[in-house]
Design a protein around this motif. Sequence first.
Motif, PDB file in Angstrom:
ATOM      1  N   LEU A 133      12.142  19.623 -10.225  1.00  0.00           N
ATOM      2  CA  LEU A 133      13.169  18.965  -9.421  1.00  0.00           C
ATOM      3  C   LEU A 133      13.111  17.483  -9.723  1.00  0.00           C
ATOM      4  N   THR A 134      14.245  16.903 -10.109  1.00  0.00           N
ATOM      5  CA  THR A 134      14.259  15.511 -10.550  1.00  0.00           C
ATOM      6  C   THR A 134      14.701  14.575  -9.424  1.00  0.00           C
ATOM      7  N   GLY A 135      14.417  13.276  -9.629  1.00  0.00           N
ATOM      8  CA  GLY A 135      14.927  12.239  -8.740  1.00  0.00           C
ATOM      9  C   GLY A 135      14.219  12.106  -7.411  1.00  0.00           C
ATOM     10  N   MET A 136      12.983  12.620  -7.287  1.00  0.00           N
ATOM     11  CA  MET A 136      12.258  12.517  -6.032  1.00  0.00           C
ATOM     12  C   MET A 136      11.416  11.242  -6.006  1.00  0.00           C
ATOM     13  N   ALA A 137      11.004  10.818  -4.808  1.00  0.00           N
ATOM     14  CA  ALA A 137      10.242   9.579  -4.668  1.00  0.00           C
ATOM     15  C   ALA A 137       8.816   9.757  -5.184  1.00  0.00           C
ATOM     16  N   GLU A 138       8.317   8.715  -5.803  1.00  0.00           N
ATOM     17  CA  GLU A 138       6.982   8.745  -6.393  1.00  0.00           C
ATOM     18  C   GLU A 138       5.872   8.622  -5.353  1.00  0.00           C
ATOM     19  N   ALA A 139       6.161   7.996  -4.194  1.00  0.00           N
ATOM     20  CA  ALA A 139       5.092   7.644  -3.259  1.00  0.00           C
ATOM     21  C   ALA A 139       5.642   7.524  -1.847  1.00  0.00           C
ATOM     22  N   TRP A 140       4.723   7.302  -0.913  1.00  0.00           N
ATOM     23  CA  TRP A 140       5.081   7.033   0.477  1.00  0.00           C
ATOM     24  C   TRP A 140       4.471   5.700   0.879  1.00  0.00           C
ATOM     25  N   ASN A 141       5.280   4.842   1.512  1.00  0.00           N
ATOM     26  CA  ASN A 141       4.841   3.530   1.977  1.00  0.00           C
ATOM     27  C   ASN A 141       4.679   3.582   3.494  1.00  0.00           C
ATOM     28  N   PRO A 142       3.441   3.644   4.015  1.00  0.00           N
ATOM     29  CA  PRO A 142       3.260   3.726   5.471  1.00  0.00           C
ATOM     30  C   PRO A 142       3.774   2.501   6.212  1.00  0.00           C
ATOM     31  N   ALA A 143       3.662   1.306   5.605  1.00  0.00           N
ATOM     32  CA  ALA A 143       4.080   0.090   6.287  1.00  0.00           C
ATOM     33  C   ALA A 143       5.574   0.099   6.588  1.00  0.00           C
ATOM     34  N   ASN A 144       6.376   0.550   5.625  1.00  0.00           N
ATOM     35  CA  ASN A 144       7.834   0.607   5.805  1.00  0.00           C
ATOM     36  C   ASN A 144       8.310   1.958   6.314  1.00  0.00           C
ATOM     37  N   TYR A 145       7.405   2.914   6.402  1.00  0.00           N
ATOM     38  CA  TYR A 145       7.712   4.267   6.853  1.00  0.00           C
ATOM     39  C   TYR A 145       8.880   4.853   6.065  1.00  0.00           C
ATOM     40  N   ARG A 146       8.741   4.839   4.738  1.00  0.00           N
ATOM     41  CA  ARG A 146       9.806   5.363   3.895  1.00  0.00           C
ATOM     42  C   ARG A 146       9.251   5.711   2.515  1.00  0.00           C
ATOM     43  N   PRO A 147      10.006   6.536   1.757  1.00  0.00           N
ATOM     44  CA  PRO A 147       9.617   6.812   0.375  1.00  0.00           C
ATOM     45  C   PRO A 147       9.591   5.528  -0.440  1.00  0.00           C
ATOM     46  N   ALA A 148       8.801   5.550  -1.524  1.00  0.00           N
ATOM     47  CA  ALA A 148       8.629   4.339  -2.326  1.00  0.00           C
ATOM     48  C   ALA A 148       8.412   4.729  -3.783  1.00  0.00           C
ATOM     49  N   GLY A 149       8.379   3.697  -4.628  1.00  0.00           N
ATOM     50  CA  GLY A 149       8.081   3.902  -6.037  1.00  0.00           C
ATOM     51  C   GLY A 149       9.286   4.323  -6.840  1.00  0.00           C
ATOM     52  N   TYR A 192       0.833  -1.200   0.000  1.00  0.00           N
ATOM     53  CA  TYR A 192       0.000   0.000   0.000  1.00  0.00           C
ATOM     54  C   TYR A 192       0.868   1.251   0.000  1.00  0.00           C
ATOM     55  N   ARG A 193       0.446   2.266  -0.756  1.00  0.00           N
ATOM     56  CA  ARG A 193       1.212   3.502  -0.810  1.00  0.00           C
ATOM     57  C   ARG A 193       0.314   4.674  -1.174  1.00  0.00           C
ATOM     58  N   ILE A 194       0.790   5.856  -0.847  1.00  0.00           N
ATOM     59  CA  ILE A 194       0.122   7.104  -1.178  1.00  0.00           C
ATOM     60  C   ILE A 194       0.939   7.776  -2.269  1.00  0.00           C
TER      61      ILE A 194
END
Length: 328
Positions: free
Chosen positions: A215-231, A126-128
């Motif tokens: 701005l390039t190279g940023m994370a696509e999403a947030w993963n609440p389960a792992n508490y870290r950027p994702a995607g 799951y991600r936002i």
Amino acid sequence: MTGKAACRLFFRKSAYCAVFLMLALCLLCSGGCAQRELCYDHSHVSPVFVEFDWSMAPDAAPATMVVWFFSETSGECYRFELSNGGIESRSQFDSHINVRPGTYRVLCHNGSTDNNSEEGDTFGEYRITTYDAGILSPMNRSDKAPLPVGAEAQPVKASPSTVYADALDKQIIIEPAADSETHIRFVPVEVTSMYDIVITGVENLIPGTDVSAVLTGMAEAWNPANYRPAGADVTIPFALDQDGPDSLRGSLLTFGDNAPHEVRHILRVYASYNYYDFDVTDQIHNAPDSRHVEIQLHGLKLPAPEQGGGMSPGVEGWENAENIVITM
């Protein structure tokens, strides 16, 4: 066959088709996730009390709070969106709900935001995330513009809305026909990061100049389960506004940086039909506070209004050693 008999046969077949389609739709919708708002048959559910502790986000003012229950046994998941009923008190999000008995992993985040969307039907996946955006959308321009070298394949995504999230680090067991409520306590934390950008020493900056950046190279999403950027790594467009006679200022929310990775963070400024790049990788990676990153740049020569020419480099230490100005 008479006209009346043909009509009766037509409507009988149509009725059979409608019933068949309804049954097929029911079968298709029987799996996966479901949003549960109200349940009037309580014979198959157990009471749960959801409480929110706002001590880690004292200034948060969410419109709604979303709670997800991901079953560890059946694979089903259930979504509850809790409202404060229009009352300006976050304690109104504390709610009594009813959930099917089972073993669950549980997470929460704020809902009813402008830019955020939800993806995934398992706790770990799951991600936002956000929606696709145009490179020049901050200038209300729909024409295409080139992305920096190394970021040509990156999706262009809108800056996220603020996210407050939490996830329980252990599974919970909801017993059937429980005599007392299962108690769940969340401590939401702001997980999005604010990036503030200031460019000083800007030449030929006149009121009304259309300028924006990515701005390039940023994370696509947030993963609440792992508490870290994702995607994937994505590019985010944002507005730059005049902040004094020779300075530009902009800000954007991000899901953070997918570091460690080999991707460089390039800030590309667009003005008229010209662009120029700043390598801001070190400023991002060495920021004292990854949740509030300040990027400071100096020296940018915009095209003179009467010339309509390209940009000229004016900042020492840019990665582009040839200092070539490329016109879009």
